[in-house]
Motif scaffolding. Structure first.
Motif, PDB file in Angstrom:
ATOM      1  N   UNK A 124     -23.110  -5.412 -61.473  1.00 21.12           N
ATOM      2  CA  UNK A 124     -23.821  -5.838 -60.265  1.00 21.12           C
ATOM      3  C   UNK A 124     -25.320  -5.575 -60.339  1.00 21.12           C
ATOM      4  N   UNK A 125     -25.801  -5.124 -61.482  1.00 20.20           N
ATOM      5  CA  UNK A 125     -27.221  -4.814 -61.612  1.00 20.20           C
ATOM      6  C   UNK A 125     -28.065  -6.084 -61.512  1.00 20.20           C
ATOM      7  N   UNK A 126     -29.080  -6.092 -60.639  1.00 25.46           N
ATOM      8  CA  UNK A 126     -29.946  -7.270 -60.531  1.00 25.46           C
ATOM      9  C   UNK A 126     -30.659  -7.623 -61.832  1.00 25.46           C
ATOM     10  N   UNK A 127     -30.898  -6.634 -62.677  1.00 26.86           N
ATOM     11  CA  UNK A 127     -31.641  -6.907 -63.914  1.00 26.86           C
ATOM     12  C   UNK A 127     -30.855  -7.778 -64.882  1.00 26.86           C
ATOM     13  N   UNK A 128     -29.532  -7.922 -64.667  1.00 24.26           N
ATOM     14  CA  UNK A 128     -28.732  -8.783 -65.543  1.00 24.26           C
ATOM     15  C   UNK A 128     -28.844 -10.252 -65.167  1.00 24.26           C
ATOM     16  N   UNK A 129     -29.520 -10.549 -64.048  1.00 30.16           N
ATOM     17  CA  UNK A 129     -29.643 -11.928 -63.598  1.00 30.16           C
ATOM     18  C   UNK A 129     -30.281 -12.849 -64.618  1.00 30.16           C
ATOM     19  N   UNK A 130     -31.117 -12.300 -65.488  1.00 29.16           N
ATOM     20  CA  UNK A 130     -31.783 -13.142 -66.483  1.00 29.16           C
ATOM     21  C   UNK A 130     -30.806 -13.728 -67.500  1.00 29.16           C
ATOM     22  N   UNK A 131     -29.581 -13.201 -67.538  1.00 30.70           N
ATOM     23  CA  UNK A 131     -28.576 -13.722 -68.467  1.00 30.70           C
ATOM     24  C   UNK A 131     -27.655 -14.752 -67.811  1.00 30.70           C
ATOM     25  N   UNK A 132     -27.928 -15.109 -66.557  1.00 31.19           N
ATOM     26  CA  UNK A 132     -26.973 -15.910 -65.781  1.00 31.19           C
ATOM     27  C   UNK A 132     -26.593 -17.213 -66.473  1.00 31.19           C
ATOM     28  N   UNK A 133     -27.564 -17.903 -67.088  1.00 32.61           N
ATOM     29  CA  UNK A 133     -27.285 -19.219 -67.655  1.00 32.61           C
ATOM     30  C   UNK A 133     -26.659 -19.162 -69.042  1.00 32.61           C
ATOM     31  N   UNK A 134     -26.549 -17.981 -69.619  1.00 29.82           N
ATOM     32  CA  UNK A 134     -26.021 -17.871 -70.977  1.00 29.82           C
ATOM     33  C   UNK A 134     -24.499 -17.976 -71.005  1.00 29.82           C
ATOM     34  N   UNK A 135     -23.846 -17.654 -69.866  1.00 35.17           N
ATOM     35  CA  UNK A 135     -22.387 -17.636 -69.781  1.00 35.17           C
ATOM     36  C   UNK A 135     -21.969 -18.197 -68.427  1.00 35.17           C
ATOM     37  N   UNK A 136     -20.721 -18.551 -68.317  1.00 34.69           N
ATOM     38  CA  UNK A 136     -20.067 -18.651 -67.006  1.00 34.69           C
ATOM     39  C   UNK A 136     -19.317 -17.349 -66.812  1.00 34.69           C
ATOM     40  N   UNK A 137     -19.378 -16.800 -65.601  1.00 38.03           N
ATOM     41  CA  UNK A 137     -18.910 -15.438 -65.340  1.00 38.03           C
ATOM     42  C   UNK A 137     -17.660 -15.476 -64.465  1.00 38.03           C
ATOM     43  N   UNK A 138     -16.610 -14.821 -64.921  1.00 38.73           N
ATOM     44  CA  UNK A 138     -15.321 -14.832 -64.211  1.00 38.73           C
ATOM     45  C   UNK A 138     -14.814 -13.411 -64.027  1.00 38.73           C
ATOM     46  N   UNK A 139     -14.331 -13.106 -62.838  1.00 38.03           N
ATOM     47  CA  UNK A 139     -13.656 -11.833 -62.576  1.00 38.03           C
ATOM     48  C   UNK A 139     -12.186 -12.117 -62.299  1.00 38.03           C
ATOM     49  N   UNK A 140     -11.320 -11.404 -62.993  1.00 42.78           N
ATOM     50  CA  UNK A 140      -9.873 -11.603 -62.878  1.00 42.78           C
ATOM     51  C   UNK A 140      -9.225 -10.299 -62.448  1.00 42.78           C
ATOM     52  N   UNK A 141      -8.543 -10.295 -61.309  1.00 39.68           N
ATOM     53  CA  UNK A 141      -7.780  -9.141 -60.862  1.00 39.68           C
ATOM     54  C   UNK A 141      -6.356  -9.294 -61.390  1.00 39.68           C
ATOM     55  N   UNK A 142      -5.976  -8.393 -62.266  1.00 39.51           N
ATOM     56  CA  UNK A 142      -4.744  -8.588 -63.029  1.00 39.51           C
ATOM     57  C   UNK A 142      -3.478  -8.448 -62.191  1.00 39.51           C
TER      58      UNK A 142
END
Length: 471
Positions: free
Chosen positions: A78-96
């Motif tokens: 959730x760190x805001x500083x990771x926002x610069x990587x947003x376009x490099x991936x599609x981001x998915x969270x999976x609750x198992x």
């Protein structure tokens, strides 16, 4: 005239490029100040987006009751500083735990939580898998490795690493261990990725789930840790190595020399808890302490184990007192309840758990832990009521765990009929879950407990009638 036209066109192109660059720079600056946006529990949507954008898919897989997963999400992902990587991936969270994620788990099995995956959406192929916590710098290295593997642009050492990562991600752990060992042997001593690769290698060795694999994991940890930079990954490597050593039973052939191996790895674990350059979360430190206590118990050091337990509880209470938010405090609840029960002082954790249940009514963790604490106090009616509340929100493997605990409480209350019925309900629910979400260890335990409850009573053999001889 043509020259001027060309100049005007060139000026137009330059102006257009400059304007586009300015927009891109402003967009990147804006994104750098924003957290990443994760698609929630929708693999098909995330897969389609990744294919359309031509980028890899990053997955954070977590269990609903996993404290480490929550801390990873809160402090790193959730760190805001990771926002610069947003376009490099599609981001998915999976609750198992959720049934809608069964198809995803069928494709990409989860050995433990949290697990991070980098997937190639073109072939739905796993390129990289990592399970543990990491800091932002380590995460960025992992993103670089995953993106490079997706693009197929790796050469030399990086290509060898991509091969080992892919084998591990696809659960070909024996092959992965061989390649990753070669990576470490080839890499320069100051290679920045060494810590992450050490953890992946130890995971591959341990995931054979047999004594030879555990011995290899422990031995390899002792071999590679001295040459690995001190970092968060190093602390996890020390913990993982000692965990492997402690997982070998004394009667196994691999137990030869085990006491010396465990002692050497415990020294590494103690070092991990005191590294001045590594910032540990309360959860990371708690997991280190937990393994140290296990090591003291294996060494039959009861005073040392008791002392460590007491210090652990004091540490958790201090961390909870200074937690900046209710959520941060509640993340310590599972640790606190576990230690309080071990110390036979459940009353030390009950008020905090009651507060957490009020503040987070949709979370089954607090009522489940309260049920255990009340059971430890002998307050069986309160324990049953707490499991009632937990069952309102628990699902998947967590629901099986709550029902199993509930059955044990009824058994302790001498209500064998209800205990038996509850165990049967728990087994029926577990069997209704998809295979990939069925907690097989729990199912085996429930079946054993049910067999004991329903076994016919043992009738002692009658003694032959003793007839006194005639006088």
């Amino acid at each position: 005239m043509r020259t001027y036209s060309a100049c005007f066109l060139l000026l137009g192109l330059v102006a257009c490029t400059a304007a586009t660059t300015g927009v891109r720079e402003r967009t990147e600056q804006t994104r750098a100040a924003e957290p990443l946006t994760f698609i929630q529990d929708d693999y098909e949507r995330a897969l389609a987006e990744a294919k359309a954008k031509g980028v890899p898919l990053f997955v954070h897989a977590l269990a609903s009751g996993c404290v480490t997963c929550r801390l990873m999400k809160a402090h790193v992902l959730s760190s805001p500083s990771l926002g610069r990587h947003a376009d490099r991936f599609v981001w998915l969270e999976v609750t198992t735990d959720l049934s809608q994620n069964a198809a995803f788990l069928g494709k990409y099995p989860i050995e433990s939580s949290p697990t991070l995956y980098v997937l190639d959406p073109r072939e739905e192929k796993a390129l990289l898998r990592f399970h543990d916590t990491l800091d932002e710098a380590e995460l960025e290295q992992l993103l670089d490795d995953g993106e490079r593997a997706y693009k197929g642009s790796a050469t030399g050492l990086e290509a060898l690493l991509a091969q080992g990562d892919a084998l591990y991600a696809q659960n070909r752990v024996v092959e992965a261990a061989k390649v990753l060992s070669e990576v470490l042997a080839t890499a320069p001593a100051d290679w920045s990725h060494r810590g992450r690769v050490v953890l992946t290698l130890l995971g591959a060795l341990a995931e054979t789930y047999d004594a030879p694999g555990m011995k290899a994991c422990a031995t390899k940890a002792l071999e590679v840790l001295p040459g690995t930079p001190r970092s968060l990954a190093w602390t996890h490597g020390a913990r993982r190595g000692l965990t492997c050593a402690l997982s070998i039973f004394p009667n196994e052939p691999e137990a030869t020399g085990l006491e010396v191996l465990q002692g050497a790895l415990e020294e590494k674990l103690i070092e991990a808890m005191s590294l001045p350059t590594v910032e540990l979360t309360a959860d990371d430190r708690s997991r280190l302490i937990q393994i140290q206590i296990w090591a003291r118990e294996a060494a039959k050091d009861e005073p040392g184990s008791r002392k460590a337990l007491s210090e652990w509880m004091t540490y958790l209470e201090a961390e909870a007192a200074k937690a900046p938010t209710p959520s941060a405090r509640a993340l310590l609840d599972s640790h606190r309840s576990h230690v309080a029960i071990r110390l036979k002082t459940p009353e030390r954790a009950i008020p905090a758990l009651m507060q957490s249940e009020k503040e987070f009514p949709r979370d089954s963790t607090a009522p489940l832990r309260l049920a255990q604490l009340y059971q430890a106090q002998g307050r069986l009616e309160d324990a049953i009521a707490a499991t009632d509340r937990a069952l309102v929100v628990a699902q998947g493997p967590r629901r099986v765990a709550v029902m199993g605990l509930r059955a044990l409480i009824f058994k302790e209350r001498n209500d064998t009929a209800t205990a038996s019925r509850t165990l049967r309900d728990a087994l029926a629910y577990a069997e209704s879950l998809p295979d990939v979400q069925r907690p097989m260890c729990s199912v085996s335990s429930l079946k054993r407990e049910l067999a004991k409850l329903e076994a016919p009573p043992q009738v002692a053999p009658s003694k032959p009638l003793q007839v006194a001889p005639p006088k």
